[in-house]
Design an enzyme around this catalytic site. Structure first.
Site, PDB file in Angstrom:
ATOM      1  N   HIS A 107       0.850  -1.204   0.000  1.00  0.00           N
ATOM      2  CA  HIS A 107       0.000   0.000   0.000  1.00  0.00           C
ATOM      3  C   HIS A 107       0.878   1.243   0.000  1.00  0.00           C
ATOM      4  O   HIS A 107       1.295   1.733   1.047  1.00  0.00           O
ATOM      5  CB  HIS A 107      -0.926  -0.008   1.229  1.00  0.00           C
ATOM      6  CG  HIS A 107      -1.970   1.072   1.192  1.00  0.00           C
ATOM      7  ND1 HIS A 107      -3.313   0.810   1.347  1.00  0.00           N
ATOM      8  CD2 HIS A 107      -1.876   2.406   1.007  1.00  0.00           C
ATOM      9  CE1 HIS A 107      -3.995   1.939   1.267  1.00  0.00           C
ATOM     10  NE2 HIS A 107      -3.145   2.929   1.063  1.00  0.00           N
ATOM     11  N   GLU A 132     -10.967   3.603   6.874  1.00  0.00           N
ATOM     12  CA  GLU A 132      -9.877   4.458   7.352  1.00  0.00           C
ATOM     13  C   GLU A 132     -10.460   5.619   8.159  1.00  0.00           C
ATOM     14  O   GLU A 132     -10.030   5.888   9.272  1.00  0.00           O
ATOM     15  CB  GLU A 132      -9.065   4.990   6.156  1.00  0.00           C
ATOM     16  CG  GLU A 132      -7.930   5.937   6.541  1.00  0.00           C
ATOM     17  CD  GLU A 132      -7.261   6.578   5.317  1.00  0.00           C
ATOM     18  OE1 GLU A 132      -7.804   6.484   4.205  1.00  0.00           O
ATOM     19  OE2 GLU A 132      -6.188   7.190   5.495  1.00  0.00           O
ATOM     20  N   ASP A 182       2.044   4.110   2.722  1.00  0.00           N
ATOM     21  CA  ASP A 182       1.003   4.970   2.134  1.00  0.00           C
ATOM     22  C   ASP A 182       1.583   6.106   1.266  1.00  0.00           C
ATOM     23  O   ASP A 182       1.738   5.920   0.068  1.00  0.00           O
ATOM     24  CB  ASP A 182       0.088   5.512   3.250  1.00  0.00           C
ATOM     25  CG  ASP A 182      -1.332   5.770   2.773  1.00  0.00           C
ATOM     26  OD1 ASP A 182      -1.639   5.451   1.617  1.00  0.00           O
ATOM     27  OD2 ASP A 182      -2.141   6.297   3.568  1.00  0.00           O
TER      28      ASP A 182
END
Ligand SMILES: [Zn+2]
Length: 341
Positions: free
Chosen positions: A17, A201, A279
């Site tokens: 990710h 999230e 991220d």
């Protein structure tokens, strides 16, 4: 407690990710800004470090978009992609699924075929020259709505580059319900792509359920709020649906108030396959090695525990079985050798 940093730095890793533009380090942004002197982004890497200090989430979006504005030509795309792989190689990342948002580039007038050629060219060069295997996840920028979804699905299915393995959904969750994207995920899945939406999230566990039932998610981006629903945790654990956990990002975006309150412990305790990710690393002032350090501290891990986390990412990846076995063996070999010193 032993300092795990040297072990983590040398550990072969996979990352699942991490965003393409969001991985542009000050060094890369400076290079891009120098190519486009009319932009207001500083060209000095030191000034850029300050430029990347965010006052709040709105400011983060503003800075992020100013970097997006530097990606104007296929050459910019290639430079960004290859240099991101170089930063990964420095951290001993062997494999990464990079989330690319082609819509932001094609909408800005970059020719779609030239865009695909640029990322593929960088991918092949990175594998050959840097030893980093890259794969793509094409994601829908959720805030741009169904038009962006249609365009992303078309690009993924009709122009499918060789490195493309999955289809995602990013952007804000509040006010952007997941189920509306079902037809686009159906098309991508029918074309053989894996489903990896962001969910849970900034909203509750129902969003994760929606991602699972409507978008047929095989992994969940973040999934932080899953811990609020024991049934959901049990479902994720039973079906080996991995969570892509990004601890520092969760603090930066205020999805989690305090790092010591991060729900990663509950996820692991419930038997969920947890992977560690960065991220948008430079924008959140982190990198993958730092995220492993944070996770090791939160979970109280030793070297073997960290190596097991690294192997979770290999298991949950969409690399072919031979490639997975090779990286897993590299992790084991490195760990055994390290502990025998
Ligand atoms: Zn993300």
């Amino acid at each position: 407690m032993t300092d795990l940093r040297p072990f983590i730095a040398g550990l072969p890793k996979a990352e699942l990710h991490v965003h393409h533009v969001g991985s542009a380090s000050p060094r890369i942004v400076a290079e891009l800004a120098a190519r486009h002197p009319d932009s207001k982004v500083p060209t000095d890497p030191e000034a850029l470090v300050d430029y990347f200090v965010f006052t709040d989430f709105a400011h983060f979006i503003e800075v992020y978009l100013s970097v997006v504005d530097l990606i104007r030509t296929p050459e910019d795309v290639r430079l960004l992609t290859y240099e991101v792989a170089r930063d990964m190689a420095r951290q001993n990342i062997r494999y990464a699924e990079l989330t690319v948002t082609p819509y932001s580039s094609t909408r800005r007038g970059i020719d779609e075929k030239a865009f695909m050629a640029a990322i593929e060219d960088a991918r092949l060069a990175a594998e050959k020259e840097l030893g980093v295997i890259l794969r793509w996840c094409f994601d829908i920028p959720g805030e741009a709505g169904l038009e962006a979804a249609e365009e992303t699905a078309r690009l993924a299915v009709d122009l499918r580059p060789e490195g493309l393995v999955s289809f995602g959904l990013g952007g804000p969750e509040i006010g952007v319900p997941r189920p509306q994207f079902k037809p686009y995920f159906d098309r991508a899945i029918a074309a053989g792509l894996h489903s990896v939406p962001h969910a849970g999230e900034t909203t509750g566990p129902q969003t994760v359920w929606d991602a699972l039932t409507e978008l047929r998610a095989e992994r969940i981006g973040h999934g932080t709020s899953s811990v609020q629903d024991p049934k959901l945790l049990a479902h994720l654990a039973e079906h080996r649906i991995a969570l892509e956990v990004c601890p520092t990002s969760n603090i930066a975006t205020r999805a989690v108030a305090d790092i010591d309150e991060h729900p990663i412990k509950e996820m692991v305790r419930a038997g969920v396959l947890v992977t560690i990710n960065s991220d948008d690393p430079p924008m959140f002032g982190t990198d993958l090695n730092t995220e492993y350090e944070v996770a090791a501290r939160l979970l109280g891990l030793d070297e073997r525990g960290v190596a097991a986390l690294a192997k979770n990412a290999v298991e949950a990846s969409f690399l072919d079985p031979a490639g997975k076995a090779r990286i897993a063996a590299e992790i084991d070999g490195y760990t055994t050798e390290w502990l025998a010193r």
